[in-house]
Design an enzyme around this catalytic site. Sequence first.
Site, PDB file in Angstrom:
ATOM      1  N   GLN A 186       7.591   2.966  -5.922  1.00  0.00           N
ATOM      2  CA  GLN A 186       8.563   3.787  -5.179  1.00  0.00           C
ATOM      3  C   GLN A 186       9.879   3.867  -5.947  1.00  0.00           C
ATOM      4  O   GLN A 186      10.492   4.932  -6.037  1.00  0.00           O
ATOM      5  CB  GLN A 186       8.826   3.190  -3.794  1.00  0.00           C
ATOM      6  CG  GLN A 186       7.581   2.966  -2.946  1.00  0.00           C
ATOM      7  CD  GLN A 186       6.842   4.243  -2.612  1.00  0.00           C
ATOM      8  OE1 GLN A 186       7.461   5.290  -2.421  1.00  0.00           O
ATOM      9  NE2 GLN A 186       5.521   4.175  -2.574  1.00  0.00           N
TER      10      GLN A 186
ATOM     11  N   TYR B  91       0.817  -1.233   0.000  1.00  0.00           N
ATOM     12  CA  TYR B  91       0.000   0.000   0.000  1.00  0.00           C
ATOM     13  C   TYR B  91       0.843   1.273   0.000  1.00  0.00           C
ATOM     14  O   TYR B  91       2.039   1.242   0.110  1.00  0.00           O
ATOM     15  CB  TYR B  91      -1.087  -0.018   1.068  1.00  0.00           C
ATOM     16  CG  TYR B  91      -0.747  -0.113   2.540  1.00  0.00           C
ATOM     17  CD1 TYR B  91       0.502   0.134   3.068  1.00  0.00           C
ATOM     18  CD2 TYR B  91      -1.784  -0.436   3.446  1.00  0.00           C
ATOM     19  CE1 TYR B  91       0.730   0.061   4.434  1.00  0.00           C
ATOM     20  CE2 TYR B  91      -1.552  -0.514   4.809  1.00  0.00           C
ATOM     21  CZ  TYR B  91      -0.299  -0.255   5.290  1.00  0.00           C
ATOM     22  OH  TYR B  91      -0.067  -0.327   6.631  1.00  0.00           O
ATOM     23  N   GLU B  92       0.167   2.375  -0.195  1.00  0.00           N
ATOM     24  CA  GLU B  92       0.831   3.688  -0.366  1.00  0.00           C
ATOM     25  C   GLU B  92       1.811   3.681  -1.536  1.00  0.00           C
ATOM     26  O   GLU B  92       2.867   4.297  -1.459  1.00  0.00           O
ATOM     27  CB  GLU B  92       1.575   4.099   0.908  1.00  0.00           C
ATOM     28  CG  GLU B  92       0.701   4.341   2.103  1.00  0.00           C
ATOM     29  CD  GLU B  92      -0.363   5.385   1.816  1.00  0.00           C
ATOM     30  OE1 GLU B  92      -1.472   5.217   2.316  1.00  0.00           O
ATOM     31  OE2 GLU B  92      -0.085   6.346   1.065  1.00  0.00           O
ATOM     32  N   GLY B  93       1.432   3.000  -2.597  1.00  0.00           N
ATOM     33  CA  GLY B  93       2.323   2.877  -3.753  1.00  0.00           C
ATOM     34  C   GLY B  93       3.170   1.642  -3.585  1.00  0.00           C
ATOM     35  O   GLY B  93       4.074   1.603  -2.742  1.00  0.00           O
TER      36      GLY B  93
END
Lengths: 596, 596
Positions: free
Chosen positions: B446, B439-441
């Site tokens: 990243q 999650y969060e990319g």
Amino acid sequence: MPSYTAPVRDMEFVLYELLDIGQHADLPGFEDATPDLVSAILQEGAKITQEVFQPLNRSGDEEGCQWNDGAVTTPKGFKEAYQTYIEGGWNGLTADPAYGGQGMPYVLGLAISEMMVSANQSLAMYPGLTHGAIEAIHKHACDELKAAYLPKMISGEWTGTMNLTEPHCGTDLGLMRTKAVPAEDGSYRITGTKIFISAGEQDITSNIIHLVLAKIPGGPKGIKGVSLFLVPKFRLDENGEPGEHNGVSCGSIEKKMGIHGNATCVLNYDDAVGYLVGEEHKGMRAMFTMMNAARLGVGLQGLCASEVSYQNAVTYARDRLQGRALSGPKAPDKPADPIIVHPDIRRMLMTARAFNEGARAVAYWAGLQVDLAERSDNKETRQAAEDLLGILTPVIKAFFTDMGYYNATNAQQVYGGHGYIREWGMEQFVRDARIAQIYEGANGIQALDLVGRKLAANGGRAVRLLLATIQGFIDDNKDNEKLKEFTGPLSEALTRLQQATMWLMQNAMTAPDNAGAASMDYLYLMGHAALAFSWAQIAKVAHEKLAAGQGDAAFYSNKLITGRYYVERMLPDTVAHLAKLETGAHTMMALDADAF
Amino acid sequence: MPSYTAPVRDMEFVLYELLDIGQHADLPGFEDATPDLVSAILQEGAKITQEVFQPLNRSGDEEGCQWNDGAVTTPKGFKEAYQTYIEGGWNGLTADPAYGGQGMPYVLGLAISEMMVSANQSLAMYPGLTHGAIEAIHKHACDELKAAYLPKMISGEWTGTMNLTEPHCGTDLGLMRTKAVPAEDGSYRITGTKIFISAGEQDITSNIIHLVLAKIPGGPKGIKGVSLFLVPKFRLDENGEPGEHNGVSCGSIEKKMGIHGNATCVLNYDDAVGYLVGEEHKGMRAMFTMMNAARLGVGLQGLCASEVSYQNAVTYARDRLQGRALSGPKAPDKPADPIIVHPDIRRMLMTARAFNEGARAVAYWAGLQVDLAERSDNKETRQAAEDLLGILTPVIKAFFTDMGYYNATNAQQVYGGHGYIREWGMEQFVRDARIAQIYEGANGIQALDLVGRKLAANGGRAVRLLLATIQGFIDDNKDNEKLKEFTGPLSEALTRLQQATMWLMQNAMTAPDNAGAASMDYLYLMGHAALAFSWAQIAKVAHEKLAAGQGDAAFYSNKLITGRYYVERMLPDTVAHLAKLETGAHTMMALDADAF
């Protein structure tokens, strides 16, 4: 929902084009294993695993096994699927014809196992454990026990289990407490508690044959006083059919991270009637027979996890539209490109693919050694096969299962957030794959077995043979310019493995902690050398087929692409493994145990 | 059952001895952050996380969140624990005093977050997401919205969420379909479906403030037409209290691999009243504020998973008796030695330990940049801090969470078979750790953010600053003989990072796939350089303290031991990463998408 397609073409490639099992037609069982028959068996194996095993994989995970007052209920459909499997005669495929088996090559059985585990690991464990038990009984039990138990285990009418672990005793079996007291009739009475017994209780067969390690009172202390016993769940009546319930019961089953479709049991033995397998106090020897086969099988599970999760990651990567290729749109008519255009997605897919195809070649090569060791009438051939098998087994067990978990995790990663959701099935592959790194000797134990036992055995004969075999291939192909892109890196990896071997010889004798500290890096070095060796051989075959214009050119070209990925993008890890290994044990051992 | 002890001493070491946050006493909030107060806060934080958060971790996993007709019930005890947390004033620790916060340094808040997540990741996510929402509102919303919502979000009376993902749109937010239609009163009507909304529905607070990305019809296509809206679950009445239910409902929650204590929701927006945050069509800018903070927070979760699982692996390794040390019995009075005597067990423990302590230093260093970027009155200081933070954030997010999962898996491995059993709690750490890579990319995103955006931004200013900062430390200490064992390997790792950076400059412009193909190896190279940099600094402090005879000598000696393990046993991976990176994209991209 995930799917599975057995990689039959690649299996045929390994069996016929790479290993050329046809050259062993003089071995028992191999004479019948013609390409046509093998292909037919593989096709039928693909059918049953894809159509019967695989559809139960997700539901088996969700439903799990249920325990109620000693009885275990397997997930819906498992019993029927198992029945279909044994009715098809699959369980005896490679077993001794004298007891009803079909005597086909072990290496062919390995291919069928690969399909079964890839399709449904939990379900495949029932026959998998039975095969280990069959082998131990076949090799070590008396004729009477063999006659009484083998036919129905080989047919699959009964399953088998392995009982080693106790609550306080896993790796260190010398701490065992389970007792076997001799009875007047020559049998024994077994009492004690065993834990982590896979398939220790189930509702799919009419009997379960437990192989149990226990100590006969008054025997030698520690591991040297351990004996092996056959303890049926139901004692056999005068007709050889399951009769009276023996003194063994399932006290509970574990709630686990994965393999929910296979119950992990606590088995309580209370004056259970058991029969000695092999000699008194020589139980470890018999158990190792079982464990070695089991370890090769568990190593294969790593390949299976990687293969099936890879296949499903590929499907998703082709379907999921998200973002545009860095090099410009590839599907300009769609709102976005399929994510398979992104290099980092391909990194994960190619890593799995390069492992899968290389690992299949290594595993089947090891499987062929089982056949040679057991069926050849040439002593030197048997010894060489045993040596290779002995040294490759811990490598395959640990390296393959670590890679299986790694690749399953990456395959899950390809799915992004959906990979974390149960219904997509990818997280199950990860949870199921995880156990293979742990059971049948945790991977650290495999590494210790490699550097502490296998390496030194017979004055290092096995490792010398492995190194010489690889070096021989490099030498034989030193003028093959097309192959240089493979033999070059292979040669470097081999040099690193040799250097590491030398380092161990020079540093581990005087300071044994250096062996333990080096063990895992050494195991990886050997694993990579074996994979690189297979890839170089695969590339050679591919070039020959392409040059001859034989068969499917795309298949062979893709082999070269995938092999190049392996040597360029994975083999460099060997540099790091050697560098770490050569630093020795001191940083690892310096901290006081209390200071952690 | 697992336990957790907050590493307060190490946190103090990083904050005071390593980062010397006292030198920033001129910054707002820092003047009050005296060592005494900071220590008191850390001690109290340890208390609440160990005594209130941690005991609910296993039960929260087993019970999970329940969905019933739109309502979500959190696991037993979560509501009360959250209440204790907000009553203690913890939620506003670092928030703006103008809205009721305490204005303490962000880096101190990071330490408290570390404790909360280590103790109970699912529970910690409720305030964690709120903090991201607070920050976005604080930076981008109008004064009216801030006044209406921030005080109760900062007190913790209400929680916040982030709504980005839709079924067909994750990474590629340009595909978004959720609509925001302007209403006559200046607000908007939001309609659409959002998925994967963590804490999207719960029963622990009286309101939930959703931050939602949506498109205003007629706006620019794709990502440039996305705006950010604040959508309360309950619209506020004239007293600013939760009133009428807004048009948002929880359609279902996901069955997931882990973080069972935090519901992952499908949220259906149906003409919900929303308020624009920031400017129309500039939603991504506001969302990135939230995401950057969130990504640092998620990176921290990798450290947390590694720390708590390490602690429990140590406990087991000290207790579990199995086998004897290779160098001879260490506990001859016991039936076997504790397994912490075995080198391969120590390999897993030391790898986690060396990561944890180095990663804590890197994470808090990045956290300090948040403070400098937001609180310094010096423009150059702010810019440098923003640059460092920008380039370190994707590295921390991806490298730390990969390592967190790896170390949690190894910690589970230390437990052998018991690690696979749920009741021991180790497999939960693995399942919970897994989400942080996604999650969060997802971590691949990243890596792409790093090489595709952060590296090139402002003509490479950020990477030059990072490289120069590390080189500066090496130069400053070039005559420090004692430090050579750290600065030497650091210098080599830095050279590899520089070489990789150069390779990207020379090869990625002309062939963009080279950037994607290199991205993950490059990210790891930078992660290792950052960790090696921290370890060299830690070693310098340790040597100074030992030379001065200050404090606990064992603490500093152990730092040196652990740091040596890092440079000798982990840093060599950089050689492999560079070698792989320099092979370019060709093997990755050669296979036809159809040929996989």
